[in-house]
Design a protein around this motif. Structure first.
Motif, short mmCIF file in Angstrom:
data_model
loop_
_atom_site.label_atom_id
_atom_site.label_comp_id
_atom_site.label_asym_id
_atom_site.label_seq_id
_atom_site.Cartn_x
_atom_site.Cartn_y
_atom_site.Cartn_z
N ILE A 1 0.84 -1.20 0.00
CA ILE A 1 0.00 0.00 0.00
C ILE A 1 0.87 1.25 0.00
N LEU A 2 1.90 1.26 0.85
CA LEU A 2 2.77 2.44 0.91
C LEU A 2 3.55 2.63 -0.38
N ASP A 3 3.96 1.54 -1.00
CA ASP A 3 4.67 1.66 -2.29
C ASP A 3 3.78 2.33 -3.32
N ALA A 4 2.52 1.89 -3.39
CA ALA A 4 1.60 2.49 -4.36
C ALA A 4 1.25 3.93 -3.97
N TRP A 5 1.10 4.16 -2.67
CA TRP A 5 0.80 5.51 -2.19
C TRP A 5 1.94 6.47 -2.51
N ASN A 6 3.18 6.02 -2.29
CA ASN A 6 4.34 6.86 -2.62
C ASN A 6 4.43 7.11 -4.13
N LYS A 7 4.07 6.11 -4.92
CA LYS A 7 4.05 6.31 -6.37
C LYS A 7 3.00 7.35 -6.72
N GLY A 8 1.85 7.27 -6.04
CA GLY A 8 0.81 8.27 -6.26
C GLY A 8 1.27 9.66 -5.87
N ARG A 9 2.00 9.74 -4.76
CA ARG A 9 2.53 11.04 -4.34
C ARG A 9 3.46 11.63 -5.41
N SER A 10 4.30 10.77 -5.99
CA SER A 10 5.20 11.25 -7.03
C SER A 10 4.45 11.68 -8.28
N MET A 11 3.21 11.20 -8.45
CA MET A 11 2.38 11.59 -9.59
C MET A 11 1.59 12.87 -9.31
N GLY A 12 1.72 13.38 -8.09
CA GLY A 12 0.98 14.58 -7.74
C GLY A 12 -0.45 14.31 -7.34
N ALA A 13 -0.69 13.16 -6.76
CA ALA A 13 -2.06 12.76 -6.40
C ALA A 13 -2.62 13.63 -5.28
N ASP A 14 -3.92 13.88 -5.34
CA ASP A 14 -4.65 14.40 -4.20
C ASP A 14 -5.15 13.25 -3.32
#
Length: 552
Positions: free
Chosen positions: A26-39
């Motif tokens: 979950i954290l790996d995907a969340w960090n990837k989302g953060r790098s994509m500029g996710a809200d």
């Protein structure tokens, strides 16, 4: 109020019970989302515990540790985007199937699954409680409705969320694969979108879990029914979806498209993923199977090589005095095409020794299925000995047609840890074999080309347990048998309905009796991936002791 929103869809493969591993995924995907500029980063149903967790949910320690992991993930949002986290949730003495939305280190709100499925492979009413009402969650002044999986199979939950001001829907799913399931998901989503005028994100997990396999295929559907985002099936995928508010409603820009797959490729991918995840998640060294020279063992071997790689597959010929030279040659040819060494362990000495041991008890009796089954059981014993010694799981090779009518030997060819073809009818075995010879599926580790020799496909199937034996000596032609079985198993049709469909009554009665009497064998069969609407095991659960006879 924001007019733009970036929501990352994380289609991932959790492991049931692996709380620390799922936290990392979950954290790996969340960090990837953060790098994509996710809200906001969103996940499939019960991603923290893995789905379905079954009776793990009855262990208080498991729930406590799950809640601890959830708290850690909530705190992570202090440093990045929000998270829509799906998890078992214990509150006021009850356990819920929940979706928790956290942002800035605090919980914005929790949605509980209202429609708890209790049919087929599902028994959620046994472990979860349904909420009294449903409510949207406020995320950065946007009201998000979170119907969970089954909640969109009926109009009530989405209608209630719309009444309370929901502006868009995020639907976490643990929807298992079966033939034509994706089309039904699209139709359901379109119904809910049409009724509510709300766009939705349909987010499904991917991966194998025992007899179930999840195909992913997450998508976004706008309020006009268009599909601007379609994630691929059968692979983990993380994608950013961009949303804009215009004239008071949200719509998603087109960002990701994936090709649709044929039925043959979907079934093949389901078999590959089901086997791969069963072997890897349970930490087996690899698989071993008996190569008879027939189509079932050939296709099972090809799927195993495609799923795991040739280095994790062992093939063994187990000839008896009834095994033809043609079968041995075909088995070796298939192994060579797969680039897998094949060993040979003749069983005839064991068979004769066993027959000699029983000679004084069997004196005066005729040769029958008893002696035939001794061969099959000695093959099972030999493969299990190899498994015990070297750590390879035994892969059984029987198909759904055989298992339906009991054309299999308990503790013989049914002996093993997993069955690739358990829910695949014999006609589909031929269909998929021909497809695989012309196609190398995405993610396959095996070679391309005609990996199954043509002679294996065209020759008459046989168990080779007596001279000149053919399957059709005992069974109707597979084209007819499979049609009858689909009506009896998938549709619960009556004998009269099968007769009306053109089948001979005496033949139908024979097949129905074989189906009914083989229940005790199926209860002892290994798990295998579900691909049809009604698989044996979790789906179709008939009593073994059963006095009801449909033709009386």
């Amino acid at each position: 109020m924001s007019e733009n929103l970036r929501i990352v869809v994380a289609q991932i493969n959790p492991v049931v019970g692996d709380l620390s591993g799922n936290r990392r995924r979950i954290l790996d995907a969340w960090n990837k989302g953060r790098s994509m500029g996710a809200d906001l980063v969103t996940f499939p149903e019960l991603v923290v515990s893995g789905y379905p967790p079954e009776d793990l949910l009855l262990k208080p320690e498991f729930i406590e540790k799950t809640m601890d992991v959830v708290e850690e993930l909530i705190q992570a949002t202090k440093e990045g985007p929000g998270i829509l986290l799906t998890t078992p949730w214990f509150e006021e003495g009850h356990l819920y199937n929940g979706a928790l939305l956290a942002d800035g280190g605090v919980v914005n709100g929790i949605a509980f699954k209202a429609e708890l499925p209790n049919y087929g492979v599902f028994d959620e009413k046994r472990v979860f409680k349904a909420p009294k009402d449903v409510h949207p969650i406020n995320f950065r002044n946007i009201l998000v409705g979170v119907p969970i999986c089954e909640d969109i199979w009926f109009p009530t939950v989405v209608e209630r969320l719309r009444e309370q001001g929901a502006e868009l829907l995020i639907v976490p799913n643990g929807s298992p694969y079966e033939l034509e399931k994706f089309d039904r998901r699209l139709a359901l989503a379109r119904q809910r979108v049409t009724e509510s005028s709300l766009p939705l994100i349909y987010l499904n997990q991917v991966g194998g879990q025992d007899e179930l396999v999840f195909d992913g295929g997450s998508f976004v559907m706008n309020a006009d029914g268009s599909r601007p985002v379609q994630l691929p099936h059968w692979e983990e995928f993380v994608v950013a979806t961009d949303w804009v508010r215009t004239v008071g409603s949200w719509s998603c820009r087109e960002t990701e498209g994936a090709l649709s797959l044929s039925d043959e490729e979907n079934v093949y991918q389901a078999m590959m993923m089901g086997l791969r995840d069963y072997v890897l998640k349970n930490r087996f060294k690899g698989v071993v199977l008996g190569m008879s020279g027939g189509i079932d063992s050939a296709l099972s071997a090809v799927v195993a090589v495609d799923a795991l790689g040739a280095d994790k597959v062992r093939l063994i010929r187990l000839p008896s005095r009834f095994t033809s030279e043609e079968s041995q040659v075909d088995a070796e040819e298939c192994a060579n095409r797969l680039k897998v060494p094949i060993d040979t362990i003749p069983i005839d000495v064991m068979v004769r020794s066993t027959e000699q041991a029983f000679a004084h008890l069997f004196a005066g009796t005729s040769h029958d299925t008893t002696e035939e089954n001794i061969q099959a059981r000695l093959r099972g014993l030999t493969l299990m000995a190899f498994s015990n010694k070297f750590g390879y799981m035994v892969l059984t090779t029987g198909n759904k047609s055989e298992m339906s009518v009991g054309y299999a030997t308990l503790y013989g060819d049914m002996c093993g840890g997993y069955s690739v073809l358990k829910d695949v009818y014999k006609t589909w075995v031929y269909r998929i074999s021909q497809w695989r010879n012309k196609n190398r599926p995405y993610g396959a580790k095996g070679p391309s080309g005609y990996v199954i020799p043509e002679n294996i496909i065209v020759k008459a199937p046989t168990a080779e347990l007596r001279p000149g034996q053919k399957d059709q000596d005992t069974l109707p032609p597979y084209d007819d048998l499979d049609k009858m079985l689909e009506m009896l198993v998938e549709e619960e049709s009556s004998i009269d309905q099968l007769v009306e469909a053109g089948f001979d009554r005496s033949l139908v009665e024979k097949v129905e009796k074989m189906l009914r009497l083989a229940e005790y064998k199926r209860r002892q069969a290994p798990p295998g991936v579900k691909v049809t609407r009604r698989s044996f095991g979790r789906d179709r659960r008939y009593p073994i002791t059963n006095g009801f006879k449909v033709n009386e």
